[in-house]
Scaffold this active site. Structure first.
Site, PDB file in Angstrom:
ATOM      1  N   GLY C  53       0.737  -0.761   0.369  1.00 47.69           N
ATOM      2  CA  GLY C  53      -0.225   0.035   0.182  1.00 47.69           C
ATOM      3  C   GLY C  53       0.660   1.450  -0.294  1.00 47.69           C
ATOM      4  O   GLY C  53       1.945   1.272   0.777  1.00 47.69           O
ATOM      5  N   SER C  54       0.569   2.512  -0.486  1.00 49.41           N
ATOM      6  CA  SER C  54       1.560   3.593  -0.396  1.00 49.41           C
ATOM      7  C   SER C  54       0.857   4.487   1.057  1.00 49.41           C
ATOM      8  O   SER C  54       0.007   4.034   1.864  1.00 49.41           O
ATOM      9  CB  SER C  54       0.550   4.172  -1.532  1.00 49.41           C
ATOM     10  OG  SER C  54       0.648   3.677  -3.113  1.00 49.41           O
ATOM     11  N   GLY C  55       2.061   5.026   1.101  1.00 48.60           N
ATOM     12  CA  GLY C  55       1.039   5.905   2.589  1.00 48.60           C
ATOM     13  C   GLY C  55       2.661   5.691   3.477  1.00 48.60           C
ATOM     14  O   GLY C  55       2.906   6.064   4.868  1.00 48.60           O
ATOM     15  N   HIS C  56       3.510   5.017   2.759  1.00 52.72           N
ATOM     16  CA  HIS C  56       4.873   4.465   3.640  1.00 52.72           C
ATOM     17  C   HIS C  56       6.218   5.320   2.792  1.00 52.72           C
ATOM     18  O   HIS C  56       7.036   4.849   3.541  1.00 52.72           O
ATOM     19  CB  HIS C  56       5.004   2.759   3.546  1.00 52.72           C
ATOM     20  CG  HIS C  56       3.785   1.994   4.043  1.00 52.72           C
ATOM     21  ND1 HIS C  56       3.083   2.446   5.558  1.00 52.72           N
ATOM     22  CD2 HIS C  56       3.793   0.897   3.493  1.00 52.72           C
ATOM     23  CE1 HIS C  56       1.920   1.443   5.527  1.00 52.72           C
ATOM     24  NE2 HIS C  56       2.308   1.040   4.205  1.00 52.72           N
ATOM     25  N   LYS C 104       5.900  -8.383   2.514  1.00 56.27           N
ATOM     26  CA  LYS C 104       4.887  -7.440   4.054  1.00 56.27           C
ATOM     27  C   LYS C 104       3.731  -8.609   4.415  1.00 56.27           C
ATOM     28  O   LYS C 104       3.439  -8.577   3.429  1.00 56.27           O
ATOM     29  CB  LYS C 104       5.419  -5.927   4.072  1.00 56.27           C
ATOM     30  CG  LYS C 104       6.033  -4.916   3.727  1.00 56.27           C
ATOM     31  CD  LYS C 104       6.598  -3.806   4.051  1.00 56.27           C
ATOM     32  CE  LYS C 104       4.948  -3.192   3.906  1.00 56.27           C
ATOM     33  NZ  LYS C 104       5.010  -2.897   2.522  1.00 56.27           N
ATOM     34  N   ASP C 109      -1.284  -8.426   0.856  1.00 59.18           N
ATOM     35  CA  ASP C 109      -0.004  -8.111   0.538  1.00 59.18           C
ATOM     36  C   ASP C 109       0.571  -9.577  -0.039  1.00 59.18           C
ATOM     37  O   ASP C 109       0.609  -9.817  -1.555  1.00 59.18           O
ATOM     38  CB  ASP C 109       0.930  -7.731   0.662  1.00 59.18           C
ATOM     39  CG  ASP C 109       1.026  -6.114   1.753  1.00 59.18           C
ATOM     40  OD1 ASP C 109       1.237  -4.819   0.403  1.00 59.18           O
ATOM     41  OD2 ASP C 109      -0.094  -5.563   2.211  1.00 59.18           O
ATOM     42  N   HIS C 215       0.264   0.969   9.964  1.00 63.16           N
ATOM     43  CA  HIS C 215      -1.278   1.385   8.862  1.00 63.16           C
ATOM     44  C   HIS C 215      -2.159   2.623   9.630  1.00 63.16           C
ATOM     45  O   HIS C 215      -3.899   2.718   9.015  1.00 63.16           O
ATOM     46  CB  HIS C 215      -1.606   0.497   8.369  1.00 63.16           C
ATOM     47  CG  HIS C 215      -0.865   0.060   7.441  1.00 63.16           C
ATOM     48  ND1 HIS C 215      -0.450  -1.690   7.618  1.00 63.16           N
ATOM     49  CD2 HIS C 215      -0.483  -0.291   6.049  1.00 63.16           C
ATOM     50  CE1 HIS C 215       0.181  -1.698   6.921  1.00 63.16           C
ATOM     51  NE2 HIS C 215       0.020  -1.501   5.236  1.00 63.16           N
TER      52      HIS C 215
END
Ligand SMILES: Nc1ncnc2c1ncn2[C@@H]1O[C@H](COP(=O)(O)OP(=O)(O)O)[C@@H](O)[C@H]1O
Ligand SMILES: Nc1ncnc2c1ncn2[C@@H]1O[C@H](COP(=O)(O)OP(=O)(O)O)[C@@H](O)[C@H]1O
Ligand SMILES: [Mg+2]
Ligand SMILES: [Mg+2]
Ligand SMILES: [Mg+2]
Ligand SMILES: [Mg+2]
Lengths: 327, 212, 327, 212
Positions: C53-56, C104, C109, C215
């Site tokens: 996921g994006s945001g990391h 991860k 995922d 998250h």
């Protein structure tokens, strides 16, 4: 206030100790008075010293190393350091080629560095950085602030000093870079000075502070939140009105986060800015995106444009090895 | 005035600053960066910790030591200004073991002059000088007139208070508040406030001392 | 919600376009399906692909380049990417030496990468990273999460792949690094998923979430704020109980910020952690401090310890040239 | 059941999901990462946009296309699971132009089996399967018994609702809620909730259709 801290009064020293330990190959910490120097002293070159209040990390201590600063003097959070720190740092890193102070234009920084310069018996010069176009230039006032453009001055002058430029040349280059650099920022939240324990300003959910500095202080005006595209239009309009670059000129575009804004948003701002510059016929020769000149955990960002001339682009490309910038 | 008075004054100022923490802090949060109270408190603490050393010194040397200590302790804009103030007072009092009111007023004027020079500022710019300049002038006049301590202190306090309040309606041209432009209107300058608080503390100490 | 954004649905693509433009020397962006590759394709080596996921950010796209990843597949914010992205990325960067997925350990995922692997007709292997000791290992559950240790797996395996290691060797190394890596984090605030528009959890002024992931989700337990020193004690106790390093062993210490915590606090945490490790007789051979595996603007941090063995330290030191890590 | 029914069902599910936005979102915020509603909505939108294409296909092919589209649209944990469900239903219905209730129930059971396999999960783990497994079983039984549509739908809805609510008292062993341990107690699983909402939407569509 929610922060990782033991004793607020010890925060700065403990953080400096952590910085030094995490970069023990690069940095050496001196306490009381506090200053940080390169681990490997530079050979025969102009000594570059910067400093300012803490809370802007990685500025300035993260920019010490080959190709940039020789030393930095960290003050308390958002409080300029004191002349004894600057004198000790100069003593430690001057190797006979003179000392250049790179100072952000705030009353406190200016006066403290000035007193240090007056008390010092070695050749020295000062570059005052005042890139923030949110504030008008004026004879009768403190004038514009130094913000994210400081890193660019430090990088370019750092490269020149490393290449053997004289104190006069470094000073002249620094002034030139500064005069060709303009910045403007916007904040979505305030930040909390640890010793104060509460946010410097309150702000509503749909509001932003336009034309802010890097101390969690209110900006020139408060306005409603806007789409990123429009914000970038406003910021770049002010920046370009100041720099007046010709079509076809080449610039460095620096999107700087204030600390609390995620990279994903900074890259979105970069995307918006790139489109505007394209439309204006301005080429982005180099870019830098990230949290470099921060205001603790403040959410927000600034745009900085430096109009390249002569050797400035190759000075940007010159090798640098610091904690925060390395290539 | 002797060094013991200076030490008592420092203690009185520290107590008064602490008592006004919330107000001073809120002022620098509103038109500055929120650290003015912390800066001044740090300075006070450093000087109060020097009491044993200061007591051994004549007033001139005590002021110089205080100035040097503040210079390396406060930082920010207020640090070099307040430090210059004390260092200049110290120089002015050189050789005077027990300055009288007129000599003290003279030294204080020199200190204020040093702030003006260092800060490149004058009255009307929304800084500590808006309290310090008129108050120092009034002190000189009252001292020259030989006013009694009680009425002198009362008038001095009135002057400091009025001028502190007057900064509320100024647009700043020096210091951080300048960056705010018109938005600084309606807010008292934090440095003007601490100056007024310090003036009050010293006056009160002097008159209480007289009363007791 | 206060974010720099135009249209929430376009945030990811606009940010990716900004990323690509700001690093046009390093990265190439492919849209629909979305993936990012090195600008200069690597010569004959195992292809390393990660994603999530994006945001990391900077994870994973900021870790593409010589010495690390060949490609990354960014999903929507906090949502694993889809198999078509992974298939296209593999197609683009596999040069016959096989593909290693670095994943991860989250249900989403794992399943998406698994389906990609099933649909793919090229040699491939997967390293599952599950360094988060806040969650117990178990046969019957999803098991531990992958958090900040992922960067370390990517760096070390990236260096090995660049040096010519085979797919089997890369897979074995990745598993070994993972098994010698343990992390644990604490959050002081939540974050706001842009499309959701409000914080994922609410938290009081004196509270923290202990044992959180990346998250913006709640952690294992909520507790009162503690001095940094005690927090670090708790985090390292869990990490060391898992790794059980012997006295005298050498480790990498990574202090990772979740996005909203300023560097000054991260360095303070490093300082505290260093003292604990010193007391335990563990040597810090290498360190990394900064916001690398983030959860948007969440305030908080995690500690990661990797116990070096064999060539792991020299793999860490091997050259790397990505947007976020470079030496 | 024909492809037109499938398309109508998709529209009904989308409307129902949107109507339950706040609730679904709050559930994944409480014990997940807050994106479940957004993920499912993204999936629904993609399928609704495919209506023209789907209408041309037999049910088996329509389910397969829906599955493939969802696989590349949803992501997260729910994406591969829901995608596997539809792809498996499609495979199960291969060659059947107009599946009857028993055939449909059979296909649905195969879809649920695919979720179990892909997610390595079963009942009692606090996931969507806690709704889907018992509901699918009941559907098979009722279909075998030849229950009328009205009472079949009513019983199916009761089953879905009860099992959705039952996830509240479970500790999760799969999915993100697992990371929370006991803290997930007292919260309904978001995937179980969307499953129940979808079941309701399809049942209501079928019975309304019958009534009209
Ligand atoms: N040039 C100046 N001359 C006189 N006083 C000044 C000047 N600049 C700032 N000040 C005073 O300093 C005060 C701020 O002090 P402080 O908050 O400690 O420093 P900083 O502004 O660096 O954070 C202002 O309120 C003002 O009274
Ligand atoms: N292994 C699994 N088997 C079945 N369902 C699962 C599994 N893992 C997660 N789920 C379901 O997925 C839902 C979460 O979906 P979503 O929020 O879209 O994805 P993510 O958890 O990746 O953010 C959970 O509420 C649960 O019902
Ligand atoms: Mg300050
Ligand atoms: Mg201040
Ligand atoms: Mg998710
Ligand atoms: Mg989710």
């Amino acid at each position: 206030m929610k922060k990782f801290v033991n004793d607020v009064d010890q925060l700065l020293v403990e953080a400096l100790q952590g910085l030094q330990a995490a970069h023990s190959d690069l940095l050496e910490l001196h306490l009381d008075p506090n200053y940080v120097t390169r681990k490997q002293p530079a050979k025969k070159k102009v000594a570059l010293i910067s400093g300012g209040g803490s809370g802007h990390e990685p500025l300035h201590c993260g920019l010490i190393g080959k190709g940039m600063l020789d030393a930095a003097c960290p003050g308390q959070v958002f409080t300029s350091p004191t002349p004894d720190q600057m004198l000790a740092a100069a003593q430690a890193v001057d190797n006979g080629q003179g000392v250049l102070f790179i100072v952000k234009n705030y009353a406190g920084d200016v006066m403290n560095f000035q007193m240090a310069a007056e008390m010092m018996d070695r050749p020295c010069a000062t570059v005052l950085v005042n890139d923030d176009v949110a504030v008008e230039r004026s004879q009768h006032t403190t004038g514009r602030r130094g913000v994210a453009g400081t890193l660019i001055v430090e990088k370019l002058v750092g490269a020149a000093a490393e290449a053997g430029a004289s104190l006069e040349q470094c000073k002249a280059l620094g002034d030139r870079v500064n005069s060709r650099t303009a910045s403007m920022g916007v904040a979505l939240t305030s930040c909390t000075v640890p010793a104060a324990g509460r946010p410097t300003f309150d702000i509503g959910d749909g509001e932003m502070e336009f034309g802010v500095g890097i101390h969690g202080e209110p900006g020139r005006r408060r306005g409603p939140m806007k789409p990123a595209r429009e914000l970038v239009d406003d910021l770049l309009a002010a920046i370009l009105a100041d720099l007046k670059p010709e079509r076809g000129s080449e610039v460095l575009l620096h999107v700087n986060g204030f600390g609390g804004t995620p990279l994903v948003e900074l890259y979105l701002l970069y995307h918006c800015a790139q489109k505007v510059l394209e439309r204006e016929g301005i080429r982005i020769g180099r870019s830098l995106v990230g949290n470099y000149t921060t205001a603790l955990e403040m959410a927000g960002a600034s745009l900085t444009v430096t109009q390249f001339d002569g050797e400035m682009k190759s000075l940007w490309d010159a090798p640098v090895h610091t904690a925060a910038l390395r290539w | 005035m002797n060094t013991q008075d200076i030490v008592s004054a420092v203690e009185a100022v520290q107590a008064a600053i602490l008592a006004n923490e919330a107000h001073i802090e809120s002022l620098d949060r509103a038109i500055g960066d929120g650290d003015h109270f912390i800066n001044v408190r740090r300075g006070c603490e450093a000087i109060v910790a020097m009491r044993p050393e200061l007591s051994q010194l004549p007033p001139a040397a005590a002021f110089e030591r205080i100035g040097m200590k503040l210079l390396s302790t406060i930082g920010g804009a207020s640090g070099p200004l307040i430090a210059s103030f004390f260092m200049s007072m110290g120089r002015e009092l050189a050789g005077i073991e027990q300055p009288d009111t007129r000599e003290f007023a003279q030294a204080l004027a020199a200190g204020v002059e040093a702030i003006k020079k260092r800060g490149k500022a004058d009255v009307g710019e929304k800084t500590m000088l808006d309290v310090l300049i008129p108050t120092s002038r009034l002190l000189q006049r009252l001292a020259a007139e030989g006013a009694d301590r009680e009425s002198l202190c009362m008038k001095i306090k009135q002057e400091a208070e009025a001028n502190m309040l007057a900064t509320r309606d100024m647009i700043a041209t020096k210091g951080r508040a300048h960056f705010l432009g018109e938005r600084a209107l309606g807010h008292i300058d934090p440095g003007a406030k601490t100056s007024q608080v310090a003036v009050f503390a010293v006056c009160d100490m002097l008159t209480e001392g007289a009363a007791s």
